[in-house]
Write a protein that holds these residues in place. Structure first.
Motif: not given
Length: 342
Positions: A32-60
């Motif tokens: 949360a602090l990282y995303h507050a400091l930087y305009p970071a929006r890459h979906a794999l790190y933002s959404s557990d559901e997107f990460a699961r759809a990409s074969g990972l157990p959750a968003a790393p």
């Protein structure tokens, strides 16, 4: 004497392995602090559901959260008395970092070279970040210019031979990663691996003006206590130097506009903090496609990118002058590999 004055150039020994203090358990708070400091929006790190759809157990955790955390552990032993952090090479993200993981760092001194002025020298270290199971999550080489504290004979100059770049065989694709059903709408852009051409340059358009408060929050968050970042009296000009990793994360976040699908950083080929950044500077970024490679993971390609951060609306795609030196407006020149849907 119970306080730690930090190491100086003459305190390092070739081959020495330094175990850095204070492991850190990372959580959603860091994200949360990282995303507050930087305009970071890459979906794999933002959404557990997107990460699961990409074969990972959750968003790393974001790849640069892992980098900053591992890097910050090393500062009291490597760069507390640094004049400048000079560069990076042979960086590899070896496995994802998950909320709840505990990270620690260790560094091996692999090179030493005293500067001609006899007042400082360059220390080369290979750093590894380890999780609670002792498994390496990240490794990289960096070199830093460190002050001398006393007159001592110069050690034999040893400059390590480092790879100019890593290849697809060198980096690790996270287990299970699968982009064959990738959702480009949710990711934010339609551009896939095949849409990028070698030599293509992308202006990321947006800019962020660096504030003193956010920089200080970042250095405290990553426990980076280098004096040049904290103490305004440490420099003759009375200004605190913005942590180079802060510039890296700003530029990476800005690159979302044009590279939204370059989801995961897996390797760091080279990096240079070309000029200092200070509060009040406006950071902008552009990228150049240097190479592309296939991977064995379904739907996953690798793209090698040069990410350049500049300040104050510098000339488009300007990097170096006729003398071969970086232009004064260039802050960062970073060469990395990222994973992208084919």
């Amino acid at each position: 004497m119970k306080t730690n004055p930090g190491r100086f150039f003459e305190d390092y020994r070739l081959g020495e392995v330094i175990a850095h203090a204070v492991p850190r358990t990372v959580s959603g708070g860091e994200r949360a602090l990282y995303h507050a400091l930087y305009p970071a929006r890459h979906a794999l790190y933002s959404s557990d559901e997107f990460a699961r759809a990409s074969g990972l157990p959750a968003a790393p955790m974001d790849d640069l959260i892992a980098f900053h955390t591992v890097f910050g552990k090393t500062v009291p032993d490597i760069s507390l008395n640094a004049i400048a952090n000079l560069g990076y090479a042979e960086g590899r993200w070896l496995r994802p970092v998950w909320p709840g993981d505990t990270l620690r760092s260790e560094s091996e001194v692999i090179g030493l070279k005293e500067n001609s002025n006899g007042k400082s020298g360059v220390v080369y270290v290979r750093t590894r970040g380890l999780n609670q199971r002792g498994a390496a999550v990240l490794e990289y080489v960096r070199w830093v210019m460190v002050r001398k504290n006393r007159a001592t004979p110069a050690p034999e100059a040893i400059v390590p031979e480092l790879k100019k770049s890593l290849t697809a065989g060198d980096f690790v694709v996270p287990e299970g990663l699968d982009f064959s059903k990738y959702d480009f709408t949710l990711a934010g852009e339609p551009h896939r691996w095949g849409d990028y051409a070698l030599g293509e340059k992308i202006d990321h358009v947006d800019g962020v003006t660096v504030e003193e408060a956010e920089h200080m929050l970042a250095t405290r968050l990553w426990q980076n206590t280098a004096k040049v970042h904290f103490d305004a009296t440490n420099r003759e000009d009375g200004r605190r130097l913005i942590y180079g990793g802060h510039v890296i994360s700003l530029a990476r976040a800005l690159s979302f506009n044009g590279l939204a699908n370059a989801q995961m950083i897996v390797a760091l080929n080279a990096g240079a903090h070309a000029n200092p950044c200070f509060a009040g500077d406006t950071v902008r970024a552009w990228s150049e496609v240097l190479d592309k490679a296939e991977t064995k993971a379904p739907g996953v390609g690798a793209i090698r990118l040069r990410l350049v951060a500049v300040k104050h609306g510098a000339g488009e795609f300007a990097l170096k002058g006729e003398d071969g030196k970086y232009l004064p407006e260039v802050l960062l020149d970073l060469d990395y590999w990222a994973l992208m849907p084919v």
